[in-house]
Design an enzyme around this catalytic site. Structure first.
Site, PDB file in Angstrom:
ATOM      1  N   ASP A   1      31.536  16.538  23.229  1.00  0.00           N
ATOM      2  CA  ASP A   1      32.094  17.868  23.462  1.00  0.00           C
ATOM      3  C   ASP A   1      32.087  18.314  24.886  1.00  0.00           C
ATOM      4  O   ASP A   1      31.123  17.763  25.759  1.00  0.00           O
ATOM      5  CB  ASP A   1      31.031  18.793  22.703  1.00  0.00           C
ATOM      6  CG  ASP A   1      31.359  20.149  22.880  1.00  0.00           C
ATOM      7  OD1 ASP A   1      32.647  20.603  22.746  1.00  0.00           O
ATOM      8  OD2 ASP A   1      30.569  21.067  22.637  1.00  0.00           O
TER       9      ASP A   1
ATOM     10  N   ASP B   1      29.297  23.158  16.043  1.00  0.00           N
ATOM     11  CA  ASP B   1      29.978  22.010  15.480  1.00  0.00           C
ATOM     12  C   ASP B   1      29.142  21.154  14.422  1.00  0.00           C
ATOM     13  O   ASP B   1      29.301  20.012  14.391  1.00  0.00           O
ATOM     14  CB  ASP B   1      30.550  21.092  16.694  1.00  0.00           C
ATOM     15  CG  ASP B   1      31.701  21.807  17.545  1.00  0.00           C
ATOM     16  OD1 ASP B   1      32.136  22.631  17.096  1.00  0.00           O
ATOM     17  OD2 ASP B   1      31.564  21.369  18.825  1.00  0.00           O
TER      18      ASP B   1
ATOM     19  N   CYS C   1       0.843  -1.288   0.089  1.00  0.00           N
ATOM     20  CA  CYS C   1      -0.028  -0.161  -0.065  1.00  0.00           C
ATOM     21  C   CYS C   1       0.826   1.163   0.005  1.00  0.00           C
ATOM     22  O   CYS C   1       0.455   2.109  -0.750  1.00  0.00           O
ATOM     23  CB  CYS C   1      -0.852  -0.038   1.004  1.00  0.00           C
ATOM     24  SG  CYS C   1      -2.113  -1.312   1.375  1.00  0.00           S
TER      25      CYS C   1
END
Length: 798
Positions: free
Chosen positions: A477, A670, A70
């Protein structure tokens, strides 16, 4: 009957999936939905793409999706329409995402194309709202109940034929049992099987073989062959009837679809909870002090709103008056009620648990964090992982092969008897239905995404769950990710005879008169100990001085708190920021300040180690500060002075060495390295959800969400592989048995239905995230290290 509607607020205007309760459902009927061509209508379930001005994305809920084929049919039906740039259909959520250019096409064209293809489309919020969706659920439940009741009765009539010895049952009794079974099979065929027949007919009209084509063929062949045997017991097909096989197969097939529907609803529960979060009306305060309840869609920036206890904030804003506690669990993952007073920010969708407050609206509509989260979750709900797309593409040729194999097997066995040949064909058509194959991946990924959403972790890309399973290295980080947005006192050195707590109390007495971050850190470290001060003066950029009451019988003391120069003490080189305290006699104490490790960081690192992952820290900060923070967090590999280009190069080298990297940041900086990593996870309290370039967003800044994401990705991969292995193994064993005539139709129906049920139930295990089994250790991100106190504690030297 009037359909129920969702409460609609300003955050819903311009958010896909929401509709105005004053707009009746009849706008979708009549004139082929041309009412939706009005921009005021289609903008309610659409939004303009930030990356492509002039191009919009709209979300439709599709009624009538029953199989993987479908999705492809709908995509083909919509893709060629004027103005349509792309179409994505997720059969598991019955949702379509259409990107289009308004000046070149109209939404009414989509609805007409869907109707020609045999489906019905409506704005996603209308289906989410109430009547059509609930009616479809009830109807499916009734079909299942009818099939189950008739199956039990038919099985009761079929048992004598299986257990009776030759001669124990007369022909009249056997004929009576067959007629009774025939009558009880009719409701199953005419009512319970209707979705299968409608879907198969729709596929055949579009020259496509969907999943329900072989299912419908098998049911019809078995029923009409059994009917011929019932009406003419002495005819060529009079040897056997399969009413029990038909009813049992339909019952178990509907059981699988019912469970799939419940799993889909459970997965969408987090989104639906958000949709139903906003109130319908709110009390607005006029300039003259009068108040009036108005629909939340009329709230504008700058309006003053009165929010009473138990009500939900309809917009982002700031408290003007009053004091309360709010529940932001559904939006941020923070389970504890948070205090909010005058000047504090509140977010749309959070609940007011305490007293009445006045709030100034600052953001409404899609600009609120609530609106951004809803947009993000809707975008993820229409995505299909790579394995799911592959399964959709494989399904159609596979089904064509199934039909041809059934026809070939019937022709091969026909000389042995028409009844036997048709029984083998029915068994092949039923046993090879690839329901389990098409459900294997989407059922698992949707269940996993729903579990993460309920924990406050938003999945921006479902395909990232596949990539996350193979991650072996996590790169953090530092600033804003491993660290909180505050500094803390790390060590205290004092003059001989001055206790550390007394030094902190003296420093805090002056620091309370300053808003400098170092002053706030000293006040926090004093742990509520207060000492009066007078004539306090702050010297910008230097420090604070004032008079502190002395002990009984002693005169007040003049103290200076700040830099070494301001405190008039010798300076000394230090790796961390320092604050000095001095009196008229000279140096009293030195406080070393450093960044605060985010709450839960140590527990998160321990969780990631339990998963066997390598951990690294990259930061643009000074290398000494980065190494110090990494050591406190328990991470061995760290590098400072890393520019965005350096971080990108570092992750690239890791990937070239064969590592699979997850990048964890605050979602705001970043961009290149977040895009380069195999998966990216944004952790932070203020992540702009709509703009975050990450695959996952951990709300509330809880770092243990990183381990939860990776653990859930691994569990998802295991479940998907188990489902695919089961589906492949099932077909490898059962198809040869059916072709060889060793699998009767009733066993084929039972095996096919059991296969689908097993896949759905296995995927449902992902709907909850188990907690890690290791004991959690206590951690403190602001603990003080008592440096030498008393003799041997020299003052700082230059």
């Amino acid at each position: 009957m009037q359909s129920a509607t969702l409460p609609v607020g300003p955050a819903q205007a311009g958010i896909p999936g929401f509709r105005d309760p004053e707009v009746p459902d009849s706008r979708l009927r009549g004139n082929d939905g041309v009412v939706l061509d009005d921009p005021a209508e289609w903008q309610a379930f659409s939004r303009e793409l930030r990356t492509a001005p002039g191009t919009w994305e709209s979300y439709l809920a599709i009624e009538g999706i029953y199989c993987a084929g479908c999705s492809l049919t709908i995509e083909d039906a919509l893709a060629g329409l004027p103005g349509v740039r792309s179409v994505e259909v997720n059969g598991a959520t019955a949702t379509a995402r259409i990107t289009w250019v308004p000046g070149q096409g109209r939404p009414s064209q989509w609805l007409r194309a869907l109707e020609r293809a045999g489906y019905r489309g409506l704005p996603a919020g209308d289906q989410l709202a109430a009547a059509p969706r609930r009616q479809a659920q009830r109807l499916l439940l009734w079909r299942w109940l009818v099939a189950g009741f008739c199956m039990m009765q038919v099985m009761m009539y079929a048992v004598p034929a299986y257990v009776a010895e030759p001669g124990e049952m007369t022909g009249d009794v056997a004929a009576l049992l067959r007629w009774a079974a025939w009558l009880l099979t009719l409701p199953v065929l005419l009512f319970s099987c209707r979705p299968f027949f409608a879907s198969a007919w729709r596929d055949l009209r579009n020259a496509r073989i969907g999943m329900d084509v072989p299912v419908s063929l098998g049911i019809l062949i078995a029923f009409f062959a059994s009917t011929a045997a019932t009406f003419d017991p002495s005819g060529p097909l009079g040897g056997e009837v399969w009413y029990d096989s038909v009813t049992m197969f339909v019952f178990f097939l509907l059981s699988g679809r019912l469970l799939e529907q419940r799993l889909r609803d459970r997965t969408a529960g987090a989104l639906e909870a958000l949709v139903r979060r906003l109130p319908e009306t709110v009390e607005r305060i006029a300039a003259d002090g009068s108040s009036q309840r108005v629909p939340v869609r009329q709230v504008a920036v700058g309006d003053t709103l009165r929010i009473r206890a138990g009500e939900v904030f309809p917009a982002d804003g700031r408290v003007l008056e009053g004091d309360t506690h709010v529940d932001e669990a559904l939006l941020t993952g923070e389970s504890k009620p948070l205090r909010r007073g005058a000047g504090d920010a509140v977010v749309a969708g959070s609940a007011n648990l305490g007293g009445t407050v006045l709030v100034a609206a600052e953001r409404t509509g899609a600009a609120t964090r609530f609106g951004q989260i809803v947009q993000l979750m809707e975008r993820a709900s229409v995505e299909k992982p790579g394995l799911a797309r592959l399964a959709d593409r494989i399904a159609t040729p596979f089904l064509l092969g199934v039909v041809l194999a059934a026809a070939g097997a019937a022709a091969w066995w026909w000389p042995q008897g028409p009844g036997h040949a048709l029984g083998i064909a029915v068994a092949i058509l039923i046993v090879t239905c690839p329901c389990a194959l098409s459900l294997a991946t989407p059922a698992a990924t949707l269940a996993a995404a729903g579990a993460l959403a309920r924990r406050g972790i938003l999945v921006r890309r479902l395909e990232a769950l596949e990539s996350g399973a193979s991650v072996d290295t996590v790169v953090f980080d530092k600033t804003g990710t491993l660290t909180a947005d505050r500094i803390a006192v790390r060590t205290v050195r004092t003059r001989d005879g001055l206790p550390q707590d007394d030094a902190l109390a003296l420093a805090a007495a002056l620091a309370r008169h300053s808003l400098h971050p170092a002053s706030r850190a000293l006040v926090a470290a004093a742990a509520g100990v207060e000492q009066p001060a007078r004539d306090v003066r702050e010297h910008a950029g230097q420090g604070v001085e004032g008079w502190i009451a002395g002990r009984p019988g002693q005169p007040p003391r003049h103290l200076r708190l700040g830099s070494a120069a301001f405190a008039r003490v010798p300076a000394q080189p230090a790796e961390v920021a320092q604050v000095h305290l001095a009196d008229e006699a000279g140096w009293l104490a030195t406080f070393d300040l450093d960044e605060t490790v985010r709450d839960g960081a140590l527990r998160a690192v321990e969780s990631l180690r339990e998963l066997g992952l390598g951990l690294q820290v990259l930061s643009g900060d000074q290398d000494e500060a980065v190494q110090r923070l990494a050591q406190r967090a328990g991470i061995a590999e760290a590098a400072g002075r890393q520019s965005p280009q350096d971080k990108l190069a570092h992750v690239t080298r890791l990937q070239e060495a064969g590592r699979r990297v997850a990048m964890v940041g605050d979602g705001m900086n970043d961009g290149p390295v977040l895009a380069r990593a195999d998966i990216s996870i944004a952790v932070g309290d203020a992540v702009p959800v709509a703009q975050a370039r990450s695959d996952f967003i951990v709300q509330g800044g809880q770092l243990d969400g990183v381990a939860a994401v990776l653990r859930q990705a691994r569990r998802t991969q295991r479940v998907v592989r188990q489902n695919l292995a089961w589906a492949a193994g099932y077909n490898a064993v059962c198809v040869p048995l059916a072709v060889a005539g060793l699998m009767p139709p009733w066993l084929a129906g039972l095996g096919m239905a059991a296969s689908s049920l097993l896949v759905v139930l296995n995927a449902a295990r992902l709907a909850r995230i188990p907690e890690p089994s290791f004991p959690r250790r206590r951690e403190s991100s602001a603990s003080l290290t008592p440096a030498s106190e008393g003799p041997g504690s020299p003052p700082p030297r230059g």
